[in-house]
Design a protein around this motif. Structure first.
Motif, PDB file in Angstrom:
ATOM      1  N   THR A 171       1.036  -1.288  -0.029  1.00 22.00           N
ATOM      2  CA  THR A 171      -0.109   0.040  -0.083  1.00 22.00           C
ATOM      3  C   THR A 171       0.973   1.145  -0.118  1.00 22.00           C
ATOM      4  O   THR A 171       0.757   1.975  -0.631  1.00 22.00           O
ATOM      5  N   SER A 172       1.895   1.260   0.782  1.00 22.50           N
ATOM      6  CA  SER A 172       2.703   2.548   0.776  1.00 22.50           C
ATOM      7  C   SER A 172       3.718   2.494  -0.469  1.00 22.50           C
ATOM      8  O   SER A 172       3.660   3.672  -0.925  1.00 22.50           O
ATOM      9  N   MET A 173       3.956   1.501  -1.035  1.00 19.39           N
ATOM     10  CA  MET A 173       4.696   1.539  -2.259  1.00 19.39           C
ATOM     11  C   MET A 173       3.966   2.093  -3.306  1.00 19.39           C
ATOM     12  O   MET A 173       4.337   2.760  -4.303  1.00 19.39           O
ATOM     13  N   LYS A 174       2.620   1.853  -3.351  1.00 18.50           N
ATOM     14  CA  LYS A 174       1.869   2.427  -4.645  1.00 18.50           C
ATOM     15  C   LYS A 174       1.788   3.748  -4.559  1.00 18.50           C
ATOM     16  O   LYS A 174       1.598   4.524  -5.431  1.00 18.50           O
ATOM     17  N   GLU A 175       1.368   4.138  -3.253  1.00 19.48           N
ATOM     18  CA  GLU A 175       1.006   5.616  -2.645  1.00 19.48           C
ATOM     19  C   GLU A 175       2.172   6.778  -3.240  1.00 19.48           C
ATOM     20  O   GLU A 175       2.093   7.543  -3.380  1.00 19.48           O
ATOM     21  N   GLU A 176       3.595   6.091  -2.744  1.00 14.94           N
ATOM     22  CA  GLU A 176       4.557   7.030  -3.271  1.00 14.94           C
ATOM     23  C   GLU A 176       4.541   7.085  -4.678  1.00 14.94           C
ATOM     24  O   GLU A 176       4.911   8.486  -5.161  1.00 14.94           O
ATOM     25  N   ALA A 177       4.351   6.379  -5.672  1.00 12.08           N
ATOM     26  CA  ALA A 177       4.333   6.598  -7.012  1.00 12.08           C
ATOM     27  C   ALA A 177       3.259   7.520  -7.456  1.00 12.08           C
ATOM     28  O   ALA A 177       3.562   8.519  -8.022  1.00 12.08           O
ATOM     29  N   ARG A 178       2.055   7.183  -6.852  1.00  8.27           N
ATOM     30  CA  ARG A 178       0.889   8.155  -6.939  1.00  8.27           C
ATOM     31  C   ARG A 178       1.260   9.571  -6.627  1.00  8.27           C
ATOM     32  O   ARG A 178       0.640  10.879  -7.483  1.00  8.27           O
ATOM     33  N   LEU A 179       1.622   9.787  -5.601  1.00  5.01           N
ATOM     34  CA  LEU A 179       1.875  11.167  -4.860  1.00  5.01           C
ATOM     35  C   LEU A 179       2.996  11.764  -5.746  1.00  5.01           C
ATOM     36  O   LEU A 179       2.911  12.938  -6.006  1.00  5.01           O
TER      37      LEU A 179
ATOM     38  N   SER B  31      15.547  11.919  -9.619  1.00  7.33           N
ATOM     39  CA  SER B  31      15.129  13.169  -9.030  1.00  7.33           C
ATOM     40  C   SER B  31      15.949  13.399  -7.661  1.00  7.33           C
ATOM     41  O   SER B  31      16.423  12.178  -7.134  1.00  7.33           O
ATOM     42  N   ASP B  32      15.611  14.388  -6.901  1.00  9.86           N
ATOM     43  CA  ASP B  32      16.335  14.583  -5.535  1.00  9.86           C
ATOM     44  C   ASP B  32      15.537  14.694  -4.468  1.00  9.86           C
ATOM     45  O   ASP B  32      15.543  15.114  -3.512  1.00  9.86           O
ATOM     46  N   TYR B  33      14.278  14.023  -4.874  1.00 16.35           N
ATOM     47  CA  TYR B  33      13.056  14.202  -3.714  1.00 16.35           C
ATOM     48  C   TYR B  33      12.149  12.854  -3.965  1.00 16.35           C
ATOM     49  O   TYR B  33      12.203  12.357  -5.205  1.00 16.35           O
ATOM     50  N   THR B  34      11.550  12.736  -2.985  1.00 20.57           N
ATOM     51  CA  THR B  34      10.464  11.497  -3.234  1.00 20.57           C
ATOM     52  C   THR B  34       9.385  11.767  -2.119  1.00 20.57           C
ATOM     53  O   THR B  34       9.471  12.812  -1.392  1.00 20.57           O
ATOM     54  N   PHE B  35       8.427  10.913  -1.756  1.00 16.00           N
ATOM     55  CA  PHE B  35       7.523  10.989  -0.837  1.00 16.00           C
ATOM     56  C   PHE B  35       7.594   9.737   0.045  1.00 16.00           C
ATOM     57  O   PHE B  35       7.113   8.677  -0.793  1.00 16.00           O
ATOM     58  N   VAL B  36       7.238   9.825   1.280  1.00 15.09           N
ATOM     59  CA  VAL B  36       7.479   8.557   1.756  1.00 15.09           C
ATOM     60  C   VAL B  36       6.722   8.564   3.193  1.00 15.09           C
ATOM     61  O   VAL B  36       6.501  10.005   3.810  1.00 15.09           O
ATOM     62  N   ASP B  37       6.207   7.547   3.718  1.00 16.24           N
ATOM     63  CA  ASP B  37       5.611   7.517   5.313  1.00 16.24           C
ATOM     64  C   ASP B  37       6.731   6.908   5.926  1.00 16.24           C
ATOM     65  O   ASP B  37       7.955   6.536   5.479  1.00 16.24           O
ATOM     66  N   LYS B  38       6.416   6.610   7.121  1.00 18.13           N
ATOM     67  CA  LYS B  38       7.561   6.060   8.211  1.00 18.13           C
ATOM     68  C   LYS B  38       7.950   4.662   7.781  1.00 18.13           C
ATOM     69  O   LYS B  38       9.181   4.548   7.648  1.00 18.13           O
ATOM     70  N   LYS B  39       6.904   4.001   7.016  1.00 17.09           N
ATOM     71  CA  LYS B  39       7.350   2.528   6.776  1.00 17.09           C
ATOM     72  C   LYS B  39       8.646   2.721   5.464  1.00 17.09           C
ATOM     73  O   LYS B  39       9.391   2.000   5.660  1.00 17.09           O
ATOM     74  N   LEU B  40       8.107   3.602   4.558  1.00 17.28           N
ATOM     75  CA  LEU B  40       9.186   3.771   3.434  1.00 17.28           C
ATOM     76  C   LEU B  40      10.491   4.248   3.851  1.00 17.28           C
ATOM     77  O   LEU B  40      11.592   3.954   3.502  1.00 17.28           O
ATOM     78  N   ALA B  41      10.348   5.408   4.720  1.00 20.55           N
ATOM     79  CA  ALA B  41      11.482   5.855   5.182  1.00 20.55           C
ATOM     80  C   ALA B  41      12.592   4.894   5.898  1.00 20.55           C
ATOM     81  O   ALA B  41      13.761   4.984   5.795  1.00 20.55           O
TER      82      ALA B  41
ATOM     83  N   ASP C   6       1.609  10.471  10.856  1.00 14.68           N
ATOM     84  CA  ASP C   6       1.774  11.660   9.942  1.00 14.68           C
ATOM     85  C   ASP C   6       1.549  11.526   8.400  1.00 14.68           C
ATOM     86  O   ASP C   6       1.412  12.140   7.777  1.00 14.68           O
ATOM     87  N   GLY C   7       1.416  10.139   8.054  1.00 18.23           N
ATOM     88  CA  GLY C   7       1.328   9.568   6.683  1.00 18.23           C
ATOM     89  C   GLY C   7       2.658  10.042   5.748  1.00 18.23           C
ATOM     90  O   GLY C   7       3.679   9.843   6.340  1.00 18.23           O
ATOM     91  N   PHE C   8       2.204  10.521   4.477  1.00 16.17           N
ATOM     92  CA  PHE C   8       3.532  10.651   3.462  1.00 16.17           C
ATOM     93  C   PHE C   8       3.751  12.117   3.589  1.00 16.17           C
ATOM     94  O   PHE C   8       3.177  13.085   4.036  1.00 16.17           O
ATOM     95  N   GLU C   9       5.106  12.507   3.512  1.00 17.02           N
ATOM     96  CA  GLU C   9       5.522  13.767   3.222  1.00 17.02           C
ATOM     97  C   GLU C   9       6.822  13.621   2.254  1.00 17.02           C
ATOM     98  O   GLU C   9       7.480  12.821   1.872  1.00 17.02           O
ATOM     99  N   ARG C  10       6.854  15.076   1.539  1.00  6.03           N
ATOM    100  CA  ARG C  10       8.012  14.985   0.632  1.00  6.03           C
ATOM    101  C   ARG C  10       9.214  15.100   1.354  1.00  6.03           C
ATOM    102  O   ARG C  10       9.352  15.997   2.305  1.00  6.03           O
TER     103      ARG C  10
END
Length: 295
Positions: A37-45, A63-73, A88-92
Motif C-alpha cells: 500500500t505504501s509502495m503504490k502511494e509513493e508513486a501516486r503522490l 530526482s532529488d526528492y520523493t514522498f515517503v511515510d514512516k514505513k518507506l523511510a 503523519d502519513g506521507f511527506e515530501r
C-alpha cells in the motif's frame, strides 16, 4: 485520483505488486507493515506532484526528492525514519546522493514488481526497464534457450552465469541490449532495499559482492545505480518521453499505438519538450490530440 491510480497500474504494472509476493521469512516487513500500500502511494503522490506543478517528466528517471511515510523511510534507511510518525502519513523528502533513491527506479514498488519476489535478476529487471521506461519490446527468447537460474549461490554470481549463457550466439544479441538495463538495479533486493552483497549461502562461505556496473550497446558505461540513472535521464530522456506519450494515449484510447500514430506522437513530443518536459503539458497535449479525439 482514479486516473492516476489506473494509469500507473497500466504504465508501471503497480497493480502486480503482491502477485509474486516474497517468501515471508525473507521479507517479514513486507507483510507485517503492508508495504504494498505504501509502495503504490509513493508513486501516486510523485505523479500527482508533477502533474500539479507541470514538473519535468525527467524526474521520473532521476530526482532529488520523493514522498515517503514512516514505513518507506525505514525501508529506505532515510534520516526521516527517526522523525516521521506512522500517523503523519506521507511527506515530501529531499534525497542526498547517499540515499540511493530518486526517480521511479529507486521506488520500492517498481523494484518489487520488476523482480520475481524471491531473487532479483538483471534480465527480469532489464526487460522491465526496456518495456516500461524506454518502450522497447525485447524479442521473445527462442524456445530452445534454457532459463537462467536466478538464485545466486556462492561462487557463481549472476554475471558469471549470464556470461556463460550469452556465449551462445542466439542469446548474446538480446542480452547485450537487456542486461545493461538491469545490472544498475542489482544493488536492490527483491523488495527494493539497498544492498551491497548477495545473501550469504551457508555452504559457500562469504556472500559475493554486487557489481552494479554495465555498458549500453551504444557505448555509455556506468559504475552504479546513480550513474545508470544519469544516462537514462540524459541520453534517453526523449525516448522515455515519447514512450510516456504513447502509453498515455494507449491508456486513454484503449488501443495500441500504430506506426500511423508516430507522426502525431512526434508533434506532441515536440510541444512537451518546448514546455520543459512538463507532465501536465504531456497529459493535456495527449488528451486534446486527434488520436484521442478520434477514438
Amino acid at each position: 485520483g482514479g486516473f492516476i491510480e489506473a494509469f500507473l497500474d497500466a504504465w508501471l504494472n503497480l497493480g502486480e505488486i503482491g502477485n509474486q509476493p516474497p517468501p515471508r521469512q525473507v521479507a517479514r516487513v513486507f507483510y507485517a507493515e503492508d508495504l504494498p500500500t505504501s509502495m503504490k502511494e509513493e508513486a501516486r503522490l510523485f505523479f500527482r506532484h508533477l502533474l500539479e506543478k507541470n514538473g519535468p517528466v525527467t524526474d521520473f528517471l532521476d530526482s532529488d526528492y520523493t514522498f515517503v511515510d514512516k514505513k518507506l523511510a525505514n525501508l529506505y534507511g532515510l534520516p526521516e525514519k527517526e522523525t516521521l510518525r506512522l500517523k503523519d502519513g506521507f511527506e515530501r523528502v529531499s534525497l542526498k546522493p547517499e540515499s540511493h533513491r530518486g526517480g521511479v527506479l529507486g521506488m520500492a514498488g517498481v523494484l518489487t514488481v520488476s523482480a520475481n519476489g524471491v531473487e532479483t535478476s538483471p534480465v527480469t529487471r532489464g526487460v522491465w526497464v526496456s518495456e516500461n521506461i524506454l518502450g522497447v519490446q525485447p524479442p521473445i527468447p527462442p524456445d530452445v534457450v534454457p532459463e537462467i537460474e536466478s538464485d545466486v549461490s556462492g561462487a557463481t554470481t549472476i554475471r558469471e552465469r549470464l556470461a556463460k549463457h550469452a556465449a551462445d550466439k542466439t542469446c548474446a544479441e538480446c542480452h547485450r541490449k537487456i542486461d545493461p538495463l538491469g545490472f544498475g538495479l542489482e544493488t536492490f533486493d527483491p523488495i527494493g532495499r539497498w544492498r551491497t552483497k548477495y545473501p550469504a549461502t551457508k555452504k559457500d562461505g562469504p556472500s559475493p559482492k554486487i557489481d552494479a556496473s554495465g555498458e549500453f550497446p551504444s557505448g555509455e558505461s556506468y559504475d552504479d545505480f546513480r550513474e545508470f540513472k544519469k544516462i537514462l535521464a540524459g541520453e534517453r530522456k526523449e525516448l522515455f518521453t515519447r514512450h510516456l506519450v504513447s502509453k498515455l494515449l494507449s491508456y486513454a484510447t484503449g488501443r495500441h499505438m500504430e506506426v500511423v500514430d508516430d507522426y502525431e506522437i512526434g508533434d506532441i513530443l515536440e510541444q512537451v519538450m518546448k514546455e520543459n518536459y512538463g507532465l501536465r503539458t504531456l497529459v493535456v497535449e495527449s488528451l486534446t490530440s486527434d488520436i484521442f479525439r478520434a477514438r
